[in-house]
Design an enzyme around this catalytic site. Structure first.
Site, short mmCIF file in Angstrom:
data_model
loop_
_atom_site.label_atom_id
_atom_site.label_comp_id
_atom_site.label_asym_id
_atom_site.label_seq_id
_atom_site.Cartn_x
_atom_site.Cartn_y
_atom_site.Cartn_z
CE1 TYR A 113 -8.37 -5.49 2.93
CE2 TYR A 113 -6.36 -6.08 4.09
CZ TYR A 113 -7.03 -5.28 3.18
OH TYR A 113 -6.36 -4.29 2.51
CD GLU A 114 -8.89 -7.09 -1.42
OE1 GLU A 114 -9.40 -6.48 -2.37
OE2 GLU A 114 -7.73 -7.54 -1.46
CG HIS A 174 -4.93 -7.16 1.15
ND1 HIS A 174 -5.00 -6.22 0.14
CD2 HIS A 174 -3.77 -6.93 1.81
CE1 HIS A 174 -3.93 -5.45 0.20
NE2 HIS A 174 -3.16 -5.86 1.19
CG HIS A 226 -6.26 2.79 3.86
ND1 HIS A 226 -5.29 1.81 3.98
CD2 HIS A 226 -6.43 2.99 2.54
CE1 HIS A 226 -4.90 1.43 2.78
NE2 HIS A 226 -5.58 2.13 1.88
CB ALA A 260 1.70 -0.21 4.58
CB SER A 291 -0.87 0.05 1.26
OG SER A 291 -1.68 -1.08 1.33
CG ASN A 351 0.28 2.73 11.61
OD1 ASN A 351 0.25 2.28 10.46
ND2 ASN A 351 -0.10 2.02 12.65
CG HIS A 396 -10.12 -0.27 -7.71
ND1 HIS A 396 -8.90 -0.59 -7.15
CD2 HIS A 396 -10.91 0.12 -6.70
CE1 HIS A 396 -8.98 -0.38 -5.85
NE2 HIS A 396 -10.19 0.05 -5.55
CG MET A 429 -4.03 -6.12 8.08
SD MET A 429 -5.38 -4.99 7.74
CE MET A 429 -5.37 -3.96 9.22
CB SER A 430 -0.25 -8.24 3.06
OG SER A 430 0.90 -7.46 3.33
N1 HPA Z 1 -1.79 -2.72 11.81
C1 HPA Z 1 -2.01 -3.62 10.81
N2 HPA Z 1 -1.73 -3.37 9.54
C2 HPA Z 1 -1.19 -2.18 9.24
C3 HPA Z 1 -0.95 -1.20 10.22
C4 HPA Z 1 -1.27 -1.49 11.58
O1 HPA Z 1 -1.09 -0.69 12.51
N3 HPA Z 1 -0.42 -0.13 9.57
C5 HPA Z 1 -0.34 -0.46 8.25
N4 HPA Z 1 -0.82 -1.68 8.04
#
Ligand code: HPA
Length: 271
Positions: A83-84, A81, A245, A111, A28, A233, A59, A209-210
Site C-alpha cells: 500500500y505504500e 508494504h 492505527h 498485526a 507493526s 482489533n 524513515h 495488509m502484509s
Molecule cells: N484490517 C486490516 N489490517 C489490519 C487490521 C484490520 O482490521 N488490524 C490490523 N491490521
C-alpha cells in the site's frame, strides 16, 4: 534481479560476519523483539544497495543481525508494504536477500483484524494457511529458475513442523494461541463490514495488509515458514468502535511480551 541481490548481499557481508539460518519479520507494534537480540549489528535499509526504501516517509527500517539464546538470527524491523506504492517485487526483495544469504527458516509476524468471532483483542493466531486477496502475485513476470520453479506448489506454505514446534513451546510457556487462515488485502483503508462478511464466508479468520506476498516468495524459494498474527482489533462489523492505527499499535504492544518470549523460545529450540 539476481545480480542486484548479489550486490546487496556483498554490502551486507562487508558489515557482518554472522551467518544466520533463521530470519524474523516483525509486524507493526512487534518490533521490540530486536531489543533481545544480543551482540546486534544494525544496517539501515537506506544503506543497502538496491534495497527498496521509502522516499516518502523518510524513515526506513533496519536489518538486524545478532543472536537469540546463542542462535544467530537476521531480523527485519520495518517491513515494506504494497500500500505504500511499492511493486510486489520491491515488497518481497528482502526475502530474496534472505534466501541468498542462506536463510532456511522464516518467521513472519503481523498485526491483523480478527474475523473469527472466537478471537478478541490481543489473540495470537498461528497462520495455518492464507488467502491471497491482493489481486496480484509477486511471482508475476519472467521466472528466474535460479530462484525457483515457474509454478510453485502451495500445499504447505506454513510448515507443519514449524507450527507444531510453536504449539509445543506455547503450551510449555502457558501462552494462549489460536489457529486460523490469514486473508491478505492491499489496504490501506480498513475493510467495510460487508467485505468482512464476505471474507468470513471465504474462510478467512484474520485480515491484514502484509505477509501473503512474502510467504508466496519464501515458499517459492524453498524456505520453511511460520506465520504469527497478533489480532489487534476485531474486524469491521465485529468491532465495537472504529479502527485506528494508534489502537492497533497499542494492542500489539500489550501482547508484545508474550510474543517476544514465544518467538525467542521457538528460535532457541529450532533444529
Ligand atoms: N484490517 C486490516 N489490517 C489490519 C487490521 C484490520 O482490521 N488490524 C490490523 N491490521
Amino acid at each position: 534481479m539476481y545480480d542486484k541481490v548479489l550486490e546487496s548481499i556483498k554490502f551486507i557481508k562487508s558489515k557482518t560476519s554472522y551467518n544466520p539460518k533463521i530470519a524474523i519479520v516483525l509486524g507493526s507494534g512487534l518490533g521490540s523483539l530486536t531489543n533481545e537480540i544480543e551482540d546486534a549489528i544494525e544496517i539501515d535499509y537506506n544503506e543497502i544497495p538496491n534495497f527498496p526504501i521509502s522516499t516518502v516517509t523518510g524513515h526506513a527500517g533496519k536489518l538486524i543481525f545478532g543472536k537469540i539464546g546463542g542462535t544467530e538470527v537476521m531480523a527485519m524491523k520495518g517491513r515494506i508494504h504494497f500500500y505504500e506504492g511499492y511493486s510486489m517485487k520491491e515488497v518481497t526483495y528482502p526475502i530474496y536477500i534472505m534466501k541468498m544469504f542462506g536463510i532456511e527458516k522464516l518467521i513472519l509476524s503481523n498485526a491483523a483484524g480478527g474475523i473469527n468471532p472466537s478471537f478478541g483483542d490481543g489473540t495470537l493466531m498461528i497462520i495455518k494457511d492464507h488467502i491471497n486477496f491482493f489481486g496480484t502475485n509477486p511471482l508475476i513476470g519472467k521466472n528466474d529458475e535460479r530462484f525457483g520453479t515457474r509454478f510453485p506448489d502451495m500445499t504447505e506454505v506454513y510448515s507443519e513442523n514449524f507450527i507444531n514446534l510453536a504449539k509445543k513451546e506455547a503450551k510449555d510457556l502457558n501462552i494462549e494461541y489460536s489457529e486460523g487462515v490469514y486473508l491478505g488485502t492491499t489496504g490501506p483503508s480498513y475493510e467495510t463490514a460487508s467485505e468482512i462478511r464476505a471474507y468470513s464466508t471465504l474462510g478467512g479468520d484474520a485480515v491484514g495488509m502484509s505477509t501473503v506476498p512474502e510467504a508466496i516468495v519464501a515458499n517459492y524459494l524453498g524456505m520453511e515458514i511460520l506465520g504469527i498474527s497478533c489480532i489487534t482489533n476485531m474486524a469491521t462489523g465485529l468491532a465495537t468502535k472504529p479502527h485506528s492505527h494508534e489502537s492497533v499499535i497499542e494492542i500489539a504492544q500489550k501482547v508484545e511480551k508474550d510474543f517476544c518470549l514465544w518467538i525467542k523460545t521457538i528460535v532457541k529450540n529450532l533444529k
